[in-house]
Design a protein around this motif. Structure first.
Motif, PDB file in Angstrom:
ATOM      1  N   VAL A 268       7.385  10.527   3.417  1.00 28.85           N
ATOM      2  CA  VAL A 268       7.888   9.891   4.635  1.00 28.85           C
ATOM      3  C   VAL A 268       7.361   8.462   4.710  1.00 28.85           C
ATOM      4  CG1 VAL A 268       7.903   9.962   7.169  1.00 28.85           C
ATOM      5  CG2 VAL A 268       7.950  12.105   5.847  1.00 28.85           C
ATOM      6  N   PHE A 269       8.245   7.533   5.023  1.00 31.37           N
ATOM      7  CA  PHE A 269       7.853   6.154   5.258  1.00 31.37           C
ATOM      8  C   PHE A 269       8.183   5.800   6.708  1.00 31.37           C
ATOM      9  CE2 PHE A 269       8.440   6.295   0.708  1.00 31.37           C
ATOM     10  CZ  PHE A 269       7.433   5.490   0.206  1.00 31.37           C
TER      11      PHE A 269
ATOM     12  N   LEU B  94       9.689  -3.518   3.254  1.00 36.45           N
ATOM     13  CA  LEU B  94       9.422  -2.106   2.992  1.00 36.45           C
ATOM     14  C   LEU B  94      10.729  -1.314   2.968  1.00 36.45           C
ATOM     15  CD1 LEU B  94       7.418   0.205   2.577  1.00 36.45           C
ATOM     16  CD2 LEU B  94       7.234   0.409   5.073  1.00 36.45           C
ATOM     17  N   HIS B  95      11.608  -1.599   3.908  1.00 41.83           N
ATOM     18  CA  HIS B  95      12.920  -0.934   3.930  1.00 41.83           C
ATOM     19  C   HIS B  95      13.644  -1.135   2.598  1.00 41.83           C
ATOM     20  CE1 HIS B  95      17.074   0.009   5.004  1.00 41.83           C
ATOM     21  NE2 HIS B  95      17.406  -1.213   4.632  1.00 41.83           N
ATOM     22  N   TYR B  96      13.702  -2.363   2.138  1.00 40.26           N
ATOM     23  CA  TYR B  96      14.398  -2.703   0.884  1.00 40.26           C
ATOM     24  C   TYR B  96      13.790  -1.927  -0.280  1.00 40.26           C
ATOM     25  CZ  TYR B  96      16.634  -5.749  -2.598  1.00 40.26           C
ATOM     26  OH  TYR B  96      17.386  -6.234  -3.636  1.00 40.26           O
ATOM     27  N   MET B  97      12.455  -1.878  -0.338  1.00 43.21           N
ATOM     28  CA  MET B  97      11.788  -1.208  -1.449  1.00 43.21           C
ATOM     29  C   MET B  97      11.995   0.303  -1.403  1.00 43.21           C
ATOM     30  SD  MET B  97       8.281  -3.475  -1.709  1.00 43.21           S
ATOM     31  CE  MET B  97       7.816  -2.928  -3.348  1.00 43.21           C
ATOM     32  N   VAL B  98      11.927   0.863  -0.200  1.00 47.01           N
ATOM     33  CA  VAL B  98      12.064   2.317  -0.073  1.00 47.01           C
ATOM     34  C   VAL B  98      13.480   2.774  -0.407  1.00 47.01           C
ATOM     35  CG1 VAL B  98      11.959   4.270   1.529  1.00 47.01           C
ATOM     36  CG2 VAL B  98      10.160   2.532   1.566  1.00 47.01           C
TER      37      VAL B  98
ATOM     38  N   ALA C 149       0.801  -1.225   0.000  1.00 46.99           N
ATOM     39  CA  ALA C 149       0.000   0.000   0.000  1.00 46.99           C
ATOM     40  C   ALA C 149       0.837   1.280   0.000  1.00 46.99           C
ATOM     41  CB  ALA C 149      -0.970  -0.009   1.180  1.00 46.99           C
ATOM     42  N   PRO C 150       1.863   1.407   0.870  1.00 55.57           N
ATOM     43  CA  PRO C 150       2.634   2.663   0.839  1.00 55.57           C
ATOM     44  C   PRO C 150       3.388   2.898  -0.468  1.00 55.57           C
ATOM     45  CG  PRO C 150       3.613   1.068   2.363  1.00 55.57           C
ATOM     46  CD  PRO C 150       2.270   0.548   1.988  1.00 55.57           C
ATOM     47  N   ILE C 151       3.863   1.827  -1.092  1.00 53.63           N
ATOM     48  CA  ILE C 151       4.572   1.979  -2.370  1.00 53.63           C
ATOM     49  C   ILE C 151       3.587   2.352  -3.477  1.00 53.63           C
ATOM     50  CG2 ILE C 151       5.975   0.838  -4.119  1.00 53.63           C
ATOM     51  CD1 ILE C 151       7.479   1.373  -1.502  1.00 53.63           C
ATOM     52  N   VAL C 152       2.467   1.640  -3.532  1.00 52.25           N
ATOM     53  CA  VAL C 152       1.473   1.898  -4.576  1.00 52.25           C
ATOM     54  C   VAL C 152       0.855   3.285  -4.409  1.00 52.25           C
ATOM     55  CG1 VAL C 152      -0.769   1.164  -5.488  1.00 52.25           C
ATOM     56  CG2 VAL C 152       0.963  -0.545  -4.941  1.00 52.25           C
TER      57      VAL C 152
ATOM     58  N   GLU D 297      13.949   5.451  -3.288  1.00 56.44           N
ATOM     59  CA  GLU D 297      14.675   6.698  -3.040  1.00 56.44           C
ATOM     60  C   GLU D 297      15.627   7.009  -4.182  1.00 56.44           C
ATOM     61  OE1 GLU D 297      17.041   8.646   0.757  1.00 56.44           O
ATOM     62  OE2 GLU D 297      17.057   6.472   0.484  1.00 56.44           O
ATOM     63  N   LYS D 298      16.311   5.996  -4.698  1.00 55.77           N
ATOM     64  CA  LYS D 298      17.237   6.187  -5.815  1.00 55.77           C
ATOM     65  C   LYS D 298      16.478   6.567  -7.080  1.00 55.77           C
ATOM     66  CE  LYS D 298      20.532   2.819  -3.944  1.00 55.77           C
ATOM     67  NZ  LYS D 298      21.156   1.485  -4.134  1.00 55.77           N
ATOM     68  N   GLU D 299      15.328   5.923  -7.296  1.00 56.66           N
ATOM     69  CA  GLU D 299      14.541   6.191  -8.498  1.00 56.66           C
ATOM     70  C   GLU D 299      13.959   7.606  -8.508  1.00 56.66           C
ATOM     71  OE1 GLU D 299      11.636   3.169  -9.277  1.00 56.66           O
ATOM     72  OE2 GLU D 299      13.007   1.543  -8.782  1.00 56.66           O
ATOM     73  N   LEU D 300      13.689   8.157  -7.324  1.00 58.53           N
ATOM     74  CA  LEU D 300      13.033   9.457  -7.250  1.00 58.53           C
ATOM     75  C   LEU D 300      14.002  10.636  -7.217  1.00 58.53           C
ATOM     76  CD1 LEU D 300      10.070   8.751  -4.795  1.00 58.53           C
ATOM     77  CD2 LEU D 300      10.007   8.990  -7.277  1.00 58.53           C
ATOM     78  N   LYS D 301      15.299  10.352  -7.170  1.00 55.82           N
ATOM     79  CA  LYS D 301      16.271  11.441  -7.110  1.00 55.82           C
ATOM     80  C   LYS D 301      16.150  12.381  -8.293  1.00 55.82           C
ATOM     81  CE  LYS D 301      19.964   9.889  -4.063  1.00 55.82           C
ATOM     82  NZ  LYS D 301      21.404   9.525  -3.946  1.00 55.82           N
ATOM     83  N   GLU D 302      15.973  11.820  -9.483  1.00 47.62           N
ATOM     84  CA  GLU D 302      15.892  12.674 -10.684  1.00 47.62           C
ATOM     85  C   GLU D 302      14.619  13.503 -10.702  1.00 47.62           C
ATOM     86  OE1 GLU D 302      13.933   9.734 -13.997  1.00 47.62           O
ATOM     87  OE2 GLU D 302      16.119   9.696 -13.763  1.00 47.62           O
ATOM     88  N   LYS D 303      13.615  13.096  -9.936  1.00 45.09           N
ATOM     89  CA  LYS D 303      12.374  13.860  -9.848  1.00 45.09           C
ATOM     90  C   LYS D 303      12.423  14.880  -8.713  1.00 45.09           C
ATOM     91  CE  LYS D 303       9.457  10.155 -11.718  1.00 45.09           C
ATOM     92  NZ  LYS D 303       9.115  10.877 -12.960  1.00 45.09           N
TER      93      LYS D 303
END
Length: 235
Positions: free
Chosen positions: A127-128, A151-155, A108-111, A159-165
């Motif tokens: 924030v997670f 959740l830790h692993y996914m976040v 749910a938090p990722i989606v 975090e890396k994927e959202l840096k460019e955004k």
């Protein structure tokens, strides 16, 4: 005025975060299942709520639709706080229980973050609220610990994927918190929800990338990985 959305807003840490954000001039949308509590919070200025069970399929899309119906087109802050645990051995947990636990704590938090991403401006924050249980084997809460580790692993990767955004991720790792989460059996040594809420608000203000509550809990990151280190809660 900045807009914020907080999941798990009807109690514990989430309820306190809602009140503190309002004090800091945010317009806050609380998401939760307890309509009575959320209705009570609606007496506060600059607050609205969405009744939603995050374990249900399509919950993220329905939250987005509810925001659009309220003419909320911009979220400066998203706090993924909702979560729950099952305190019994894995062999006693059925498929439905495990699916619901992983849906609320991990999926749910990722989606939801993905669904609302285009509403978060550059410089916005997500924030997670994870858990120190992500780093140790919590033998009384095996599925919860596994979910928080996931959740830790996914976040970390999100975090890396959202840096460019230019969307800033804040990871929060509290130890046990004295809230209704424990159904009256609060472990000894638990921190107060007020302490966790205060740390989260400071992390938002200071643009931290990760915080541990209390600070010394960060040591768990450097402990031997499970199953070498088992942690038992002291009830």
């Amino acid at each position: 005025m900045k807009n914020a959305l907080v999941t798990g807003a009807s109690g514990g840490i989430g309820k306190l975060i809602v009140k503190r954000l309002i004090e800091q001039d945010y317009f806050v949308i609380g998401v939760g299942r307890n309509e009575k509590t959320l209705r009570e919070l609606s007496s506060l200025e600059n607050f609205d709520y969405i009744i939603m069970d995050l374990s249900e399929k399509g919950a993220a899309k329905r939250i987005r639709k509810a925001l659009e119906q309220r003419s909320i087109g911009r979220l400066n802050l998203l706090i993924n706080n909702a979560g729950f645990a099952i305190a019994k051995p894995l062999l006693e947990q059925n498929e439905e229980e495990l699916e619901k636990l992983f849906k609320v704590n991990v999926i749910a938090p990722i989606v939801l973050t993905k669904e609302l991403l285009d509403m978060i401006p550059r410089g916005g924050k997500v924030v997670f609220v994870i858990s120190a249980a992500a780093f140790v084997n919590t033998v009384e809460l095996p599925s919860y610990g596994a979910a928080k580790a996931s959740l830790h692993y996914m976040v970390v990767n999100l975090e890396k994927e959202l840096k460019e955004k230019d969307v800033h991720i804040i990871k929060v790792y509290p130890r046990q918190v004295a809230t209704p989460f424990w159904h009256g059996k609060v472990p000894k040594g638990s921190v107060s929800p007020e302490e966790v809420a205060d740390v989260i608000l400071k992390a938002i203000k200071k643009n931290k990338s990760e915080v541990f509550v209390p600070a010394y809990v960060k040591l768990v990151k450097y402990l031997p990985r499970w199953p070498a280190f088992d942690y038992k809660f002291k009830f």
